[in-house]
Write an enzyme that holds these catalytic residues in place. Structure first.
Site, PDB file in Angstrom:
ATOM      1  N   HIS A 128      -0.271  -0.047   1.003  1.00 51.01           N
ATOM      2  CA  HIS A 128       0.892   0.756   0.631  1.00 51.01           C
ATOM      3  C   HIS A 128       0.524   1.784  -0.440  1.00 51.01           C
ATOM      4  O   HIS A 128       1.029   2.914  -0.428  1.00 51.01           O
ATOM      5  CB  HIS A 128       2.007  -0.154   0.108  1.00 51.01           C
ATOM      6  CG  HIS A 128       2.569  -1.079   1.132  1.00 51.01           C
ATOM      7  ND1 HIS A 128       2.309  -2.430   1.120  1.00 51.01           N
ATOM      8  CD2 HIS A 128       3.371  -0.853   2.203  1.00 51.01           C
ATOM      9  CE1 HIS A 128       2.942  -3.004   2.128  1.00 51.01           C
ATOM     10  NE2 HIS A 128       3.582  -2.081   2.808  1.00 51.01           N
ATOM     11  N   SER A 159      -2.189  -6.742   5.058  1.00 53.45           N
ATOM     12  CA  SER A 159      -0.853  -6.990   5.586  1.00 53.45           C
ATOM     13  C   SER A 159      -0.108  -7.867   4.597  1.00 53.45           C
ATOM     14  O   SER A 159      -0.701  -8.750   3.955  1.00 53.45           O
ATOM     15  CB  SER A 159      -0.920  -7.696   6.945  1.00 53.45           C
ATOM     16  OG  SER A 159       0.352  -8.176   7.335  1.00 53.45           O
ATOM     17  N   SER A 160       1.198  -7.635   4.479  1.00 54.80           N
ATOM     18  CA  SER A 160       2.008  -8.500   3.619  1.00 54.80           C
ATOM     19  C   SER A 160       1.993  -9.934   4.105  1.00 54.80           C
ATOM     20  O   SER A 160       2.220 -10.866   3.323  1.00 54.80           O
ATOM     21  CB  SER A 160       3.448  -7.971   3.573  1.00 54.80           C
ATOM     22  OG  SER A 160       3.477  -6.656   3.050  1.00 54.80           O
ATOM     23  N   GLN A 207      -1.425   3.548  10.072  1.00 54.16           N
ATOM     24  CA  GLN A 207      -1.980   3.466  11.418  1.00 54.16           C
ATOM     25  C   GLN A 207      -2.116   2.020  11.886  1.00 54.16           C
ATOM     26  O   GLN A 207      -2.214   1.756  13.083  1.00 54.16           O
ATOM     27  CB  GLN A 207      -3.344   4.165  11.453  1.00 54.16           C
ATOM     28  CG  GLN A 207      -4.077   4.118  12.788  1.00 54.16           C
ATOM     29  CD  GLN A 207      -3.357   4.854  13.900  1.00 54.16           C
ATOM     30  OE1 GLN A 207      -2.738   5.889  13.641  1.00 54.16           O
ATOM     31  NE2 GLN A 207      -3.438   4.343  15.125  1.00 54.16           N
TER      32      GLN A 207
END
Length: 278
Positions: A34, A182-183, A145
């Protein structure tokens, strides 16, 4: 300039100002990926707005909406460190009016690949993204992406509905071991994480080949070697604009995409490659 937190649409309207705006839509639990989106947005506009909203419309009835990580105070720290101007953090009640009846349909493209595994997911994604675009009115919106099909669908939506915004895709950010950020990575146990590395290894193996058959075979071999703890959902080689499977005659860019469940955690990843170069 102090970070402004807008918790409803009225706060957002006051905070937005009249300058050149870039939007970074997120569901929070912000990580280095992020941060890369925010930095790209900062390079493209005078003002950066980050939305933090766990969108209920894009979760199925048996998915992880209730346990999706919510780390808002830590997210604010990230945004302050990256010089974000406004964080938009609405409630579901503020985002979706009572009695709401109209949503977007993602069409055939939203029903294949990831959409086949998560029915209705992309309808919810496109609905919330269009609402955010309407509320923020950015000139630029930045997406990762890593969610390649989502990015392709948002570009299709913007083109089909004549939304006046530039959609910018940012490269996937990876851990040193290759795992895409990734979270949901925080759900993985240490053993699960080692199994999950097969996803990025498979993509690298596929990307080293140049014909569709060889790409699929090389990636599939790596995934098969990971054993039964990796529950493969799909491995597909698709056109980057339509996400339809490419044939053996395909030349040019393609996306090799994978999704799998490791333990209780479902992960996705992809790589863009070039097939049959002249």
């Amino acid at each position: 300039m102090e970070l402004i937190v807008a918790r409803n649409r009225d706060d957002l309207a006051k905070a937005r100002g009249g300058g050149d705006v870039a939007l970074v839509p997120t569901m929070g639990a912000l990580h280095e990926g992020h941060r890369s989106l925010i930095r790209l947005a900062r390079s493209r506009a005078d003002q950066v707005v980050v939305s933090v909203f766990v969108n209920p419309l894009q979760f199925g009835p048996h998915e992880d909406f209730s346990r999706y990580p919510r780390t808002f105070e830590a997210d604010l720290d990230v945004c302050r460190a990256e010089g974000v101007d406004v964080v938009f953090h609405p409630s579901a009640e503020d985002m979706y009016h009572p009695g709401r009846q109209v949503s977007l349909l993602s069409g055939r493209m939203g029903e294949i690949v990831e959409g086949a595994s998560r029915p209705g997911h992309f309808d919810g994604v496109l609905t919330v993204v269009l609402k955010l675009l309407n509320l923020v009115q950015p000139r630029v919106a930045v997406f990762g992406q890593k969610d390649a099909q989502q990015l392709a669908l948002i570009r299709r939506m913007v083109a089909d509905l004549d939304v006046p915004v530039e959609i910018v895709g940012a490269p996937t950010v990876r851990e040193p071991d290759g795992l895409a950020l990734s979270s949901r990575n925080r759900y993985l146990s240490a053993d699960d994480r080692q199994v999950a590395l097969a996803l990025s290894r498979a993509l690298r193996a596929g990307a080293a080949e140049r014909t569709p058959a060889a790409v699929r075979a090389a990636a599939g071999e790596v995934l098969a070697a990971a054993g039964p703890r990796l529950d493969l959902d799909y491995l597909v080689l698709v056109d980057p604009a339509t996400f339809t499977e490419v044939g053996e005659e395909h030349a040019g860019e393609a996306v090799l995409a994978v999704a799998a469940r490791i333990g209780t955690t479902r992960l996705i990843d992809n790589v863009t490659l070039t097939l049959n170069p002249a």
